[in-house]
Write a protein that holds these residues in place. Structure first.
Motif, PDB file in Angstrom:
ATOM      1  N   HIS A 729       0.839  -1.206   0.000  1.00 22.25           N
ATOM      2  CA  HIS A 729       0.000   0.000   0.000  1.00 22.25           C
ATOM      3  C   HIS A 729       0.875   1.258   0.000  1.00 22.25           C
ATOM      4  N   LEU A 730       1.883   1.278   0.879  1.00 19.21           N
ATOM      5  CA  LEU A 730       2.759   2.442   0.989  1.00 19.21           C
ATOM      6  C   LEU A 730       3.597   2.631  -0.273  1.00 19.21           C
ATOM      7  N   GLU A 731       4.110   1.531  -0.823  1.00 19.06           N
ATOM      8  CA  GLU A 731       4.886   1.641  -2.064  1.00 19.06           C
ATOM      9  C   GLU A 731       4.046   2.244  -3.182  1.00 19.06           C
ATOM     10  N   SER A 732       2.764   1.902  -3.174  1.00 15.99           N
ATOM     11  CA  SER A 732       1.867   2.411  -4.218  1.00 15.99           C
ATOM     12  C   SER A 732       1.615   3.907  -4.060  1.00 15.99           C
ATOM     13  N   VAL A 733       1.235   4.326  -2.847  1.00 21.45           N
ATOM     14  CA  VAL A 733       0.856   5.730  -2.652  1.00 21.45           C
ATOM     15  C   VAL A 733       2.068   6.656  -2.593  1.00 21.45           C
ATOM     16  N   LEU A 734       3.261   6.099  -2.328  1.00 21.12           N
ATOM     17  CA  LEU A 734       4.467   6.926  -2.224  1.00 21.12           C
ATOM     18  C   LEU A 734       5.397   6.754  -3.426  1.00 21.12           C
ATOM     19  N   ALA A 735       4.856   6.211  -4.510  1.00 29.95           N
ATOM     20  CA  ALA A 735       5.691   5.885  -5.678  1.00 29.95           C
ATOM     21  C   ALA A 735       6.431   7.099  -6.224  1.00 29.95           C
ATOM     22  N   ASN A 736       5.827   8.291  -6.122  1.00 27.30           N
ATOM     23  CA  ASN A 736       6.445   9.497  -6.691  1.00 27.30           C
ATOM     24  C   ASN A 736       7.126  10.356  -5.640  1.00 27.30           C
ATOM     25  N   GLU A 737       7.286   9.844  -4.429  1.00 25.85           N
ATOM     26  CA  GLU A 737       7.921  10.597  -3.354  1.00 25.85           C
ATOM     27  C   GLU A 737       9.376  10.153  -3.185  1.00 25.85           C
ATOM     28  N   PRO A 738      10.247  11.062  -2.695  1.00 27.11           N
ATOM     29  CA  PRO A 738      11.680  10.729  -2.526  1.00 27.11           C
ATOM     30  C   PRO A 738      11.944   9.916  -1.267  1.00 27.11           C
ATOM     31  N   VAL A 739      11.253   8.811  -1.117  1.00 30.57           N
ATOM     32  CA  VAL A 739      11.377   7.981   0.091  1.00 30.57           C
ATOM     33  C   VAL A 739      11.520   6.518  -0.312  1.00 30.57           C
ATOM     34  N   SER A 740      11.946   5.714   0.627  1.00 28.93           N
ATOM     35  CA  SER A 740      11.989   4.261   0.424  1.00 28.93           C
ATOM     36  C   SER A 740      11.195   3.594   1.529  1.00 28.93           C
ATOM     37  N   VAL A 741      10.510   2.529   1.174  1.00 30.60           N
ATOM     38  CA  VAL A 741       9.733   1.742   2.141  1.00 30.60           C
ATOM     39  C   VAL A 741      10.517   0.478   2.438  1.00 30.60           C
ATOM     40  N   LYS A 742      10.822   0.246   3.691  1.00 31.75           N
ATOM     41  CA  LYS A 742      11.618  -0.905   4.099  1.00 31.75           C
ATOM     42  C   LYS A 742      10.804  -1.798   5.028  1.00 31.75           C
ATOM     43  N   SER A 743      10.995  -3.096   4.868  1.00 31.00           N
ATOM     44  CA  SER A 743      10.341  -4.063   5.746  1.00 31.00           C
ATOM     45  C   SER A 743      11.406  -4.865   6.479  1.00 31.00           C
ATOM     46  N   SER A 744      11.342  -4.889   7.788  1.00 28.94           N
ATOM     47  CA  SER A 744      12.255  -5.660   8.630  1.00 28.94           C
ATOM     48  C   SER A 744      11.416  -6.451   9.617  1.00 28.94           C
ATOM     49  N   PRO A 745      12.012  -7.400  10.341  1.00 31.96           N
ATOM     50  CA  PRO A 745      11.231  -8.138  11.330  1.00 31.96           C
ATOM     51  C   PRO A 745      10.486  -7.205  12.279  1.00 31.96           C
ATOM     52  N   ASN A 746       9.174  -7.330  12.314  1.00 29.76           N
ATOM     53  CA  ASN A 746       8.278  -6.605  13.214  1.00 29.76           C
ATOM     54  C   ASN A 746       8.041  -5.141  12.854  1.00 29.76           C
ATOM     55  N   ILE A 747       8.624  -4.630  11.769  1.00 29.57           N
ATOM     56  CA  ILE A 747       8.391  -3.227  11.425  1.00 29.57           C
ATOM     57  C   ILE A 747       8.248  -3.034   9.923  1.00 29.57           C
ATOM     58  N   VAL A 748       7.536  -1.951   9.574  1.00 34.09           N
ATOM     59  CA  VAL A 748       7.539  -1.404   8.217  1.00 34.09           C
ATOM     60  C   VAL A 748       7.905   0.061   8.373  1.00 34.09           C
ATOM     61  N   GLU A 749       8.947   0.496   7.662  1.00 35.26           N
ATOM     62  CA  GLU A 749       9.478   1.834   7.869  1.00 35.26           C
ATOM     63  C   GLU A 749       9.505   2.613   6.561  1.00 35.26           C
ATOM     64  N   VAL A 750       9.155   3.904   6.654  1.00 31.36           N
ATOM     65  CA  VAL A 750       9.283   4.814   5.523  1.00 31.36           C
ATOM     66  C   VAL A 750      10.315   5.862   5.908  1.00 31.36           C
ATOM     67  N   LYS A 751      11.349   6.026   5.086  1.00 29.68           N
ATOM     68  CA  LYS A 751      12.403   7.007   5.379  1.00 29.68           C
ATOM     69  C   LYS A 751      12.912   7.597   4.072  1.00 29.68           C
ATOM     70  N   PRO A 752      13.594   8.744   4.150  1.00 30.45           N
ATOM     71  CA  PRO A 752      14.111   9.356   2.920  1.00 30.45           C
ATOM     72  C   PRO A 752      15.047   8.423   2.165  1.00 30.45           C
ATOM     73  N   GLN A 753      15.013   8.506   0.865  1.00 28.65           N
ATOM     74  CA  GLN A 753      15.878   7.672   0.037  1.00 28.65           C
ATOM     75  C   GLN A 753      17.354   7.950   0.341  1.00 28.65           C
TER      76      GLN A 753
END
Length: 852
Positions: A729-753
């Protein structure tokens, strides 16, 4: 390297060292004295490696099952006569292994052999059949098989909880200890014949679920497969078993674990996730679990039948004679057939009630339709078996009294043992086969029925059918049996729904001939191409693939008793020696030290996350050394880190995974990556909020540079599922934003590229070089996935380092990593840092002494 070690707790003794070669020589017999083995095995053999290559080149498979594929009979002169049991799956699977694979069988005999005869029988079976018998004292066998296997595992795996003493009984630890003891004895038998670097070991079924731990303990690189022939229950059922973790960890000591259906595999994977915190991944069609550096593969393939054996029995004169007899007996009647064991899970009584309902609702079927129910003897024993027998007899009697008449018996119950040819004759003349078990691992009855309905020229002649006309068959099968998914042309039923089963029986009889032929052809095509040889060949191929990288991995064992497991890592990965790093530290002049915080400087899961005085004191000593540049690189916020390390004036801090950086307490905070604005948070936060509200136990952590959705305290399976959805969902809505979506054990994180701990490491080394201070010593310690970026940078930063630089990337714990070194835990890390601090203090004292 050969090892012979037995548990001192069972006092198992041997008459000498076993032979590991292939030449036929008398094998020493392990004395299986009566006794009970504790869950703690002897620890002297914790880490037995199989490092010496074997001189034997021929591929060999050691097949281990509860029972050997043999029949035994004592002759009139008192000697034993042994023959192959042609009905045994363990014997039939040999067809799929190929002529170049030698097979050895290990298991029990159905008959009890007197102790005085056991040595001679064992040698005879080895020489003649390549079978190694496991002789168990009767009392121990009873506790193991009739006790733990049939009283605890079998009911639980078939979804029966011990809610009362009548339903399986309460958990009896003495039965569990007997189960462990027998598995240990089986392991000793495998030890007598195995060439650990050459042989494959294939263990079968729930009787031997802890055997993989004993084998893996003896030989860390043993090539080991396990196949479960029963259902594996859902986690809600399985988690009630007091020894649930021990069994799961034991199975994970296999290289390949096989299941009949996806449902069984899915339940097992769910149990591993919920109870052990181990997640699985699917890669190129293969499912695998990462377990301490080893990949445990999952195989999903239903077993098949031995078609050649069935066809050979079908061509016997006795079979043809029996078919003619049955055709005459049931002339002008349509035969429905059931073949089941007389136990509580086969649903015989439900089938009889459905037959009764059919005759009630369809009077036209009376006198024309007969149910032949073959009831094989139960494999277990006890009150529940007696109740099933009583109910079956009473129901059959009632139906026959109600609907029977002269020349017509609605239900024919056959509860005496039948010869194979007799059973096959019933398959041949039955218009429909009914398998209505309430729970069954596989159930090959429908497969056998399909092959028998295909018939032969002689059978066609006896039945008076045109051999040119396509054969036909009908199946009504329970949706709770393992073969159900592979029989797409069968009528699937819920056996508990009596009305629906009765209606299915009626529908099966009313299906047009052309459709019966089509359904039969579809089933025959599947069964004939997925026989037992196909199953065995496919399992061996996957086992070979799963064991392919054994020899290039460095293995050693850790853990006690049934908690034992093997660590398998890259040969260059080793424990960081304090003496080695202190020596390098002393002889170097420009040092870069990068330290993660959570899980590195403080124990993971600790109630207190603030640094203790000891850690702060060590850091201060390291920072005061002018040769050092020390950085804490953490995912925490800068405000928190500033407060915690306020006394460390000369220490650099990188906060929020390196977005914010400060070289010392007097310096200004800088950003590693330019970010024009954080408007993307207004898009991401409402999405995370939605998932937080719908996922109990999750929360959002809002940092200055990032947003983190944490589901550590949510239901593990649901949280993982929601995390995948949120990530997409986040990758879809943030596709044009200068951020990266990362998935790690127990978390989903959005941070600047571009933000990563690796950026911090690269920046630090570059700054030192620009100042003319070229690092000749780099220490980097971390414990999770985010720290791997730092390890990667310092391992490939030769252009920024002195040509003689000593580099120490170190991870916490023994696990797959880009790091070359590991230390076990926080206490070891602090001990190592204390060693470096002591070296700095000693150097300071030495330099401050007056020169003479």
């Amino acid at each position: 390297m050969v090892s012979r070690s037995y548990s001192n707790l069972l006092d198992l003794t041997s008459c000498g060292s076993p032979s590991f070669g292939r030449e036929k020589k008398r094998l020493p017999r392990v004395a299986t004295v009566a006794g009970v083995l504790s869950e703690l095995d002897d620890e002297s053999s914790n880490s037995v490696g199989s490092d010496t290559p074997s001189s034997v080149s021929q591929e060999r498979m050691i097949i281990v099952g509860n029972q050997l594929p043999l029949r035994a009979r004592r002759k009139d002169n008192g000697t034993w006569e042994f023959t192959w049991d042609e009905d045994s799956l363990l014997l039939q699977l040999k067809d799929g292994l190929g002529d170049d694979v030698e097979t050895i069988y290990i298991g029990c005999l159905k008959e009890e052999i007197e102790p005085s005869e056991q040595d001679d029988v064992a040698q005879y079976l080895l020489d003649t059949f390549k079978c190694v018998p496991t002789f168990l004292p009767p009392e121990l066998f009873s506790k193991f098989y009739h006790g733990f296997c049939k009283q605890h595992l079998w009911p639980l795996f078939h979804y029966m909880l011990p809610l009362s003493p009548d339903l399986g009984g309460r958990f009896d630890r003495s039965l569990w200890q007997a189960y462990v003891s027998v598995n240990k004895i089986f392991a000793d038998k495998v030890m007598e014949v195995i060439s650990p670097d050459d042989d494959f070991v294939w263990v079968h079924d729930y009787h031997l679920m802890v055997l993989p731990t004993f084998l893996r303990k003896r030989f860390n690189r043993v090539r080991l497969g396990f196949f479960l022939h029963s259902p594996f229950p859902s986690s809600e059922i399985y988690r009630t078993l007091p020894v649930r973790d021990e069994l799961l960890r034991a199975l994970l000591n296999s290289d390949l674990i096989g299941f009949h259906t996806f449902d069984y595999a899915r339940h097992f994977l769910s149990c591993c996730s919920r109870m052990l915190g181990i997640s699985y991944q699917s890669k190129r069609g293969y499912i695998g679990l990462e377990y301490y550096g080893r990949t445990v593969s999952i195989k999903i393939l239903p077993v098949g039948i031995h078609i050649g054996q069935l066809q050979s029995v079908m061509s016997l004169p006795e079979t043809e004679s029996k078919v003619a007899e049955l055709k005459k007996q049931f002339r002008d009647q349509t035969v429905l057939l059931g073949v089941d064991d007389m136990d509580i899970f086969k649903g015989i009584s439900l089938k009889l009630l459905a037959m009764e309902q059919l005759l009630l609702q369809h009077p036209d079927k009376r006198g024309r339709v007969v149910l032949v129910q073959i009831a094989n003897p139960a494999r277990g024993r006890g009150k529940d078996v007696q109740e099933v027998q009583s109910e079956t007899y009473a129901t059959v009697k009632r139906i026959n009294n109600t609907f029977g008449r002269s020349g017509y018996t609605p239900v024919v119950l056959i509860d005496t043992p039948l010869q194979s040819y007799e059973r096959i004759a019933y398959y041949v003349i039955a218009e429909c086969c009914l398998v209505t078990a309430v729970r069954d691992g596989m159930n090959l009855i429908p497969y056998e029925y399909i092959i028998c309905r295909q018939g032969s020229e002689k059978i066609d002649e006896i039945l008076g059918t045109d051999p040119l006309i396509q054969k036909r068959s009908m199946l009504v099968v329970s949706e709770f049996i393992g073969c159900s998914p592979s029989l797409s042309g069968a009528i699937r039923v819920n056996p508990w729904n009596i009305d629906a089963v009765a209606e299915a029986m009626d529908s099966a009889l009313m299906v047009p001939e052309a459709e019966k032929q089509m359904r039969h052809e579809k089933h025959y095509r599947y069964v004939s191409t997925h026989d037992v040889a196909y199953w065995a060949r496919s399992f061996l191929q996957d086992l070979e693939r799963a064991c392919r990288d054994h020899l290039r991995r460095r293995c050693w064992g850790i853990g006690f008793g049934l908690g034992f497991r093997v660590i398998a890592l890259d040969p260059n990965f080793r424990k960081l020696s304090v003496e080695h790093i202190v020596s390098a530290y002393k002889r170097t002049r420009h040092r870069a030290i990068l330290l993660d915080y959570d899980g590195t400087m403080v124990q993971p899961g600790s109630m207190s996350t603030t640094p203790n005085a000891e850690a702060v004191g060590i850091l201060n000593i390291l920072c005061r050394d002018t040769k050092n540049c020390v950085f804490i690189v953490s995912g925490r916020e800068r405000r928190t880190l500033t407060e915690w390390f306020s006394s460390c004036e000369r220490m650099g801090i990188a906060a929020e995974h390196g977005y914010f950086v400060r070289t010392n307490q007097n310096a200004e905070w800088e950003t590693c990556v330019p970010v024009p604005d954080f408007e993307w948070k207004q898009i991401a936060e409402p999405v995370m909020q939605l998932y937080m509200e719908t996922t109990d136990g999750s929360n959002i952590e809002a940092k200055e540079s990032a947003l983190v959705w944490n589901y550590q305290y949510a239901d593990r399976d649901f949280g993982s599922c929601q995390a995948k959805e949120l990530f997409d969902h986040l990758e879809s809505v943030l596709a044009n934003e200068p951020v990266s979506v990362k998935s790690s054990p127990n978390i989903v994180e959005v941070k600047p590229q571009g933000v990563s701990k690796g950026i911090v490491a690269e920046r630090l080394l570059s700054t030192m070089k620009q100042k003319g201070v070229i690092p000749d010593f780099v220490l980097c310690i971390g414990d999770d996935r985010s720290d791997e970026d730092m390890f990667g940078v310092i391992m490939n930063a030769r252009a920024l380092l002195s040509p003689v630089a000593e580099v120490f990337p170190c991870t916490v714990g023994q696990k797959p990593s880009k790091a070359k070194y590991y230390l076990e835990d926080t206490s070891e890390i602090l001990r190592m840092l204390q060693g470096l601090a002591n070296a700095s203090e000693q150097s300071t004292r030495t330099s401050s002494l007056p020169s003479h």
